[in-house]
Design a protein around this motif. Structure first.
Motif, PDB file in Angstrom:
ATOM      1  N   THR A  94       0.840  -1.195   0.000  1.00  0.00           N
ATOM      2  CA  THR A  94       0.000   0.000   0.000  1.00  0.00           C
ATOM      3  C   THR A  94       0.872   1.241   0.000  1.00  0.00           C
ATOM      4  O   THR A  94       1.844   1.311   0.751  1.00  0.00           O
ATOM      5  N   PRO A  95       0.598   2.251  -0.826  1.00  0.00           N
ATOM      6  CA  PRO A  95       1.402   3.477  -0.839  1.00  0.00           C
ATOM      7  C   PRO A  95       1.448   4.110   0.548  1.00  0.00           C
ATOM      8  O   PRO A  95       0.475   4.085   1.296  1.00  0.00           O
ATOM      9  N   ALA A  96       2.599   4.646   0.914  1.00  0.00           N
ATOM     10  CA  ALA A  96       2.772   5.285   2.211  1.00  0.00           C
ATOM     11  C   ALA A  96       3.246   6.711   2.028  1.00  0.00           C
ATOM     12  O   ALA A  96       3.791   7.074   0.987  1.00  0.00           O
ATOM     13  N   GLY A  97       3.055   7.521   3.049  1.00  0.00           N
ATOM     14  CA  GLY A  97       3.563   8.894   3.015  1.00  0.00           C
ATOM     15  C   GLY A  97       2.462   9.913   3.118  1.00  0.00           C
ATOM     16  O   GLY A  97       1.423   9.692   3.717  1.00  0.00           O
ATOM     17  N   GLY A  98       2.703  11.057   2.516  1.00  0.00           N
ATOM     18  CA  GLY A  98       1.784  12.185   2.624  1.00  0.00           C
ATOM     19  C   GLY A  98       0.682  12.151   1.584  1.00  0.00           C
ATOM     20  O   GLY A  98       0.371  11.114   1.004  1.00  0.00           O
ATOM     21  N   LEU A 108      -6.303   6.402   1.031  1.00  0.00           N
ATOM     22  CA  LEU A 108      -5.784   5.262   0.265  1.00  0.00           C
ATOM     23  C   LEU A 108      -4.313   5.022   0.533  1.00  0.00           C
ATOM     24  O   LEU A 108      -3.694   4.170  -0.098  1.00  0.00           O
ATOM     25  N   THR A 109      -3.727   5.736   1.481  1.00  0.00           N
ATOM     26  CA  THR A 109      -2.317   5.564   1.807  1.00  0.00           C
ATOM     27  C   THR A 109      -2.160   5.210   3.278  1.00  0.00           C
ATOM     28  O   THR A 109      -3.074   5.385   4.075  1.00  0.00           O
ATOM     29  N   VAL A 110      -0.997   4.717   3.614  1.00  0.00           N
ATOM     30  CA  VAL A 110      -0.663   4.391   4.994  1.00  0.00           C
ATOM     31  C   VAL A 110       0.229   5.481   5.544  1.00  0.00           C
ATOM     32  O   VAL A 110       1.208   5.878   4.915  1.00  0.00           O
ATOM     33  N   THR A 111      -0.093   5.978   6.726  1.00  0.00           N
ATOM     34  CA  THR A 111       0.668   7.074   7.302  1.00  0.00           C
ATOM     35  C   THR A 111       2.096   6.661   7.633  1.00  0.00           C
ATOM     36  O   THR A 111       2.366   5.508   7.958  1.00  0.00           O
ATOM     37  N   THR A 112       3.004   7.626   7.521  1.00  0.00           N
ATOM     38  CA  THR A 112       4.387   7.411   7.968  1.00  0.00           C
ATOM     39  C   THR A 112       4.695   8.275   9.192  1.00  0.00           C
ATOM     40  O   THR A 112       5.848   8.388   9.599  1.00  0.00           O
ATOM     41  N   ASP A 113       3.655   8.859   9.791  1.00  0.00           N
ATOM     42  CA  ASP A 113       3.851   9.664  10.992  1.00  0.00           C
ATOM     43  C   ASP A 113       4.317   8.761  12.138  1.00  0.00           C
ATOM     44  O   ASP A 113       3.619   7.812  12.518  1.00  0.00           O
ATOM     45  N   PHE A 114       5.496   9.063  12.690  1.00  0.00           N
ATOM     46  CA  PHE A 114       6.106   8.152  13.656  1.00  0.00           C
ATOM     47  C   PHE A 114       5.270   8.028  14.927  1.00  0.00           C
ATOM     48  O   PHE A 114       5.124   6.936  15.476  1.00  0.00           O
TER      49      PHE A 114
END
Length: 434
Positions: A94-98, A108-114
């Motif tokens: 699944t695409p990640a990031g902003g 439709l994306t997965v967060t990369t917020d730590f």
């Protein structure tokens, strides 16, 4: 409360967040992403429901039985762990990031917020540790009180971490209706701990007991008797158990479950059979009469009240004789005419408690390490012992009440079922769970 109603309430509770998520809908995603969200939602709701399945709620433990309650508690904890382990793996690919131009809400994306991920990772690891430690508790050199504290605090911390992760990183959990639902369910779960460890002890302060006697039964087994102080005593059924706290404040983890070996018809005093095993039980012989005690209970469904079988078989291993002795004493005091047969297993002859009282009932004693002049049964309580003492008519109609070590119970249950004994005529209470 009826068992069927409890099942309906449980299913409705653990699936409620999933149903609300489905109603909220959202942009279409691939099936594995939706499955990942579903697994995470179910794992969280199952974990919150575990706070109810702790064995300290009479409406549950006394309806379906402590064995069923604790087995279900274990099964669902392991189910939640499996769902939690699969949850992040299903997001692979699944695409990640902003934000993306085609996904302004990042649905439709997965967060990369730590921060959002860290709470989920922490809960992920803690849940695995909690389940593994529970499964291996008997092999760990922990005091029972220490393990209880770790288990309760760990579960509460996992619930808090999952709430943060769900509302900050979840596609559905971040939406207000579901975030408020999660908050309400998490607070309710925490409230159950407050009930068990704050409200119940507060209530117990006005229902104190005092130790009236401590009597040695065998070299390592004792009978502890309590009398009520300023109240009528305990309303219980023969065969039930309580959480017993001797010599400590009501706000303590120094309490342990013990079956009552006295009979309700015998008066307001209650007695327990306690074997020297743990930190508390090793010093039970030093307990002085007059010591303050507190009791939380009764719990359990190992009772024969209301049953109509023509005979009752009481099958015990070791200190498992305690609740069965309470049942036997109640039957005799109540003038119950039904036949009773007792099968009582121990390692050595000097471990047989209340031998004179049980001899009057024509009890069958089984020893795994018998002396040379022993004329009773030898070995373990198994199918051979049962077949020698219970005929076809008894297996067809009698009630079988079992209490003792897990290995003995499993062997006896399997043999009785193989011999045609209906499941509803087998009542059991285990000392430990795998």
């Amino acid at each position: 409360m009826k068992p069927a109603l409890l099942i309906i309430l449980y299913v409705a509770t653990v699936t409620l967040p999933l149903c609300v998520s489905w109603l909220l809908a959202g942009e279409p995603r691939s099936w594995h992403q939706e499955l990942a969200s579903g697994f995470g939602i179910l794992a969280y709701s199952i974990l919150l429901a575990e706070f109810v399945l702790s064995g300290r709620f009479k409406s549950i433990a006394n309806t379906v039985g402590m064995d069923v309650t604790m087995r279900f508690h274990q099964l669902m904890a392991r189910t939640a762990l499996v769902l939690a382990l699969l949850h992040p793996l299903l997001y692979l690919g699944t695409p990640a990031g902003g934000q993306r131009p085609w996904d302004p809400t990042r649905q439709l994306t997965v967060t990369t917020d730590f921060a959002s991920l860290a709470s989920g990772i922490g809960a992920y690891l803690l849940l695995a540790a909690l389940v593994v430690l529970a499964m291996g508790r008997s092999q760990l050199d922990f005091r029972y009180e220490t393990w209880r504290l770790m288990h309760g605090v760990g579960a509460l911390l996992i619930a808090a971490l999952l709430w943060h992760h769900t509302v900050s990183a979840g596609r559905y959990g971040s939406q207000p209706p579901l975030s408020w639902l999660w908050l309400a369910m998490t607070v309710a779960a925490a409230g159950l701990l407050v009930y068990v460890y704050v409200l119940v002890p507060l209530r117990s302060m006005s229902h104190r007991w005092r130790v009236s006697s401590v009597r040695q039964l065998t070299p390592r087994q004792w009978e502890l008797t309590l009398k009520p102080e300023g109240h009528q005593g305990l309303d219980y059924k023969a065969g039930q158990f309580v959480w017993l706290n001797v010599g400590h404040s009501t706000f303590t983890l120094n309490e342990n479950p013990f079956s009552i070996c006295s009979a309700p018809a015998g008066g307001p005093e209650i007695s327990f059979m306690i074997k020297e095993l743990g930190d508390f039980t090793r010093t039970i012989g030093q307990t002085r009469p007059g010591t303050i005690a507190h009791v939380d209970g009764p719990y359990g469904s190992l009772a024969v009240e209301g049953r109509r079988e023509p005979g009752i078989a009481l099958i015990a291993g070791g200190v498992g004789i305690a609740p069965l002795l309470g049942i036997l004493r109640q039957l005799r005091l109540a003038g119950d005419p039904r036949k009773v047969r007792i099968v009582y297993g121990n390692r050595r002859e000097d471990q047989i408690a209340w031998q004179e009282e049980l001899d009057a009932e024509d009890a069958i004693f089984v020893l795994s390490e018998p002396p040379e002049q022993w004329h009773g049964e030898t070995g373990w309580i198994d199918g051979g012992v049962l077949d020698r003492h219970f005929g076809p008519e008894e297996l067809k109609d009698w009630l079988f009440v079992l209490c003792g070590p897990a290995a003995m119970l499993s062997a006896v249950e399997d043999h009785l079922i193989a011999r045609g004994v209906a499941g509803h005529r087998i009542l059991t209470e285990r000392f430990e769970y795998d």
